[in-house]
Design an enzyme around this catalytic site. Structure first.
Site, PDB file in Angstrom:
ATOM      1  N   SER A 129      30.545  29.639  40.310  1.00  0.00           N
ATOM      2  CA  SER A 129      31.122  28.404  40.825  1.00  0.00           C
ATOM      3  C   SER A 129      30.376  27.201  40.243  1.00  0.00           C
ATOM      4  O   SER A 129      30.267  27.070  39.033  1.00  0.00           O
ATOM      5  CB  SER A 129      31.084  28.422  42.358  1.00  0.00           C
ATOM      6  OG  SER A 129      31.827  27.365  42.904  1.00  0.00           O
ATOM      7  N   ASP A 158      33.469  32.628  37.468  1.00  0.00           N
ATOM      8  CA  ASP A 158      34.410  31.670  38.035  1.00  0.00           C
ATOM      9  C   ASP A 158      33.800  30.256  38.074  1.00  0.00           C
ATOM     10  O   ASP A 158      33.737  29.621  39.139  1.00  0.00           O
ATOM     11  CB  ASP A 158      34.866  32.100  39.428  1.00  0.00           C
ATOM     12  CG  ASP A 158      36.377  31.908  39.618  1.00  0.00           C
ATOM     13  OD1 ASP A 158      37.102  31.798  38.606  1.00  0.00           O
ATOM     14  OD2 ASP A 158      36.826  31.882  40.780  1.00  0.00           O
ATOM     15  N   HIS A 236      37.855  33.341  44.565  1.00  0.00           N
ATOM     16  CA  HIS A 236      36.661  32.669  44.066  1.00  0.00           C
ATOM     17  C   HIS A 236      35.374  33.175  44.717  1.00  0.00           C
ATOM     18  O   HIS A 236      34.336  33.249  44.061  1.00  0.00           O
ATOM     19  CB  HIS A 236      36.815  31.166  44.311  1.00  0.00           C
ATOM     20  CG  HIS A 236      35.716  30.334  43.768  1.00  0.00           C
ATOM     21  ND1 HIS A 236      35.464  30.199  42.421  1.00  0.00           N
ATOM     22  CD2 HIS A 236      34.785  29.559  44.399  1.00  0.00           C
ATOM     23  CE1 HIS A 236      34.444  29.394  42.230  1.00  0.00           C
ATOM     24  NE2 HIS A 236      34.011  28.985  43.417  1.00  0.00           N
TER      25      HIS A 236
END
Length: 308
Positions: A129, A158, A236
Site C-alpha cells: 500500500s 498493491d 487490498h
C-alpha cells in the site's frame, strides 16, 4: 517447474524448511519498534525489508513475514511511525526506511542469534500500500536520501501513490511516463483484483487502491527486468494476518473490498515474493515465469506479465 533454488517437491506457497523466530526490538536509530523474523538454523541468509501500509501496524504482517523467513530470509518489518495523526504524505515512511537500511551494517548482526549471519550483499525492499509507494520512493531516491547499502530487488505489494491520478501524496512516485523508473534492479509489482473497487459502491466510499495511482500505473513505469501479477477475487488488505486486533485491526475488515478469506492471497504473496527474491539473487527467472501455471497456487491470477 524444476529450479536450482526450488526442487520440484517444494511448494513455495506453504511454509519452508526453516523455523522462523520473531525478535522484537526498539530500534536505536529510529526510536521505533522493529520486528526481525529470522530462521533459527545456522547459516547466512539474504535480507528483506518490508514496509507496512498506511496507518497499519507491523504486527499485521506477522504471518507473511514468517512465511518468507521460513524459506531462508531475514525479514525486517519496522514500524515507520506511530499514531494516527501522521497525515497522508509518505516522507516519514521513506526517511524511516532509509534509517533502518543504514543501520543494518552496524546494528543487525548484533541482535541476531549467534548462528545466523545476514548477507548484506543481497537485500530486498518491499512495501504494501503506502509502504509500496515508500519502497519505490526510496529505491528511486525521491528524497535525495543517502544510503550506505544497495538494494538487490524491489517489490510493490498493491502499491498506492495517492487518492487519484494527479492527486498524489508526497513524495510523488508516478510520472505517468511509460518505463520512466530509472532502476537497475529487478522489480515485481503485485496487484489485487478488487483493490480498485470501493467496499460500498456509493459516495463517499473510496477504493483502497484507486485507478490512476495503483499497481497498473507502477508496473507501467517499470523497466526490464520486471514482472507483474494481479490476483483475481482478492482485495487490498487480504495480504494481512488472518486476524488483526485492536481498533485499527478491526477497521481493516471494513475498509476495503475483500475476498472470502485472507489466507489464499497472503500465501500467494509470500510464495511469489520468495520466488522473485531467489530469482533476483540467483539470476534465474524460469521458476518465477512458471508460477502462472503452478497447480499448487492458492489463487487465480487475473494478469501475469514479464519484461525480461
Amino acid at each position: 517447474m524444476a529450479h536450482s533454488s526450488f526442487p520440484v517437491e517444494i511448494n513455495v506457497f506453504s511454509c519452508g524448511k526453516f523455523h522462523p523466530k520473531p525478535i522484537e526490538i526498539n530500534n536505536e536509530v529510529t526510536r521505533k519498534p522493529l520486528t526481525i523474523v529470522t530462521p533459527l538454523e545456522e547459516g547466512e541468509f539474504p535480507v528483506l525489508i518490508l514496509l507496512h501500509g498506511f496507518l497499519l501496524d507491523r504486527d499485521f504482517y506477522s504471518q507473511l513475514s514468517c512465511h518468507i523467513a521460513s524459506h531462508g530470509f531475514i525479514v525486517l518489518v519496522p514500524q515507520l511511525y506511530e499514531g494516527i495523526l501522521i497525515g497522508f504524505d509518505a516522507d516519514v515512511d521513506v526517511e524511516s526506511a532509509a534509517e533502518i537500511t543504514n543501520w543494518l551494517p552496524e546494528g543487525l548482526q548484533k541482535v541476531l542469534p549467534s548462528q545466523v549471519k545476514a548477507n548484506l550483499t543481497k537485500i530486498g525492499l518491499a512495501g504494501h500500500s503506502r509502504g509500496g509507494k515508500a519502497a519505490f520512493a526510496l529505491a528511486l531516491n525521491r528524497l535525495n536520501t543517502k544510503l550506505n547499502l544497495k538494494f538487490s530487488a524491489l517489490i510493490g505489494i498493491d502499491p498506492v501513490d495517492g487518492l487519484e491520478k494527479w492527486k498524489q501524496t508526497q513524495p510523488k512516485v508516478l510520472t505517468y511516463v511509460p518505463h520512466s523508473f530509472d532502476l537497475e534492479i529487478p522489480v515485481m509489482v503485485i496487484g489485487s483484483g478488487l483493490g480498485e473497487f470501493p467496499i460500498i459502491p456509493i459516495w463517499p466510499f473510496r477504493p483502497c487502491a484507486p485507478e490512476g495511482v495503483n499497481h497498473k500505473n507502477f508496473y507501467n513505469e517499470c523497466r526490464k527486468p520486471a514482472c507483474y501479477f494481479v490476483v483475481k477475487d482478492y482485495g487490498h488488505l487480504d495480504v494481512l494476518d488472518t486476524q488483526t486486533t485492536g481498533p485499527t485491526g478491526v477497521a481493516t475488515y471494513c475498509m476495503c473490498k475483500s475476498g472470502k478469506t485472507r489466507d489464499p492471497m497472503r500465501m500467494f504473496v509470500g510464495g511469489v515474493v520468495v520466488t522473485f527474491l531467489k530469482a533476483s539473487f540467483d539470476g534465474d527467472f524460469s521458476y518465477l515465469m512458471a508460477i502462472k501455471d503452478d497447480e499448487s497456487s492458492p489463487v487465480s491470477l487475473q494478469t501475469v506479465d514479464f519484461m525480461l
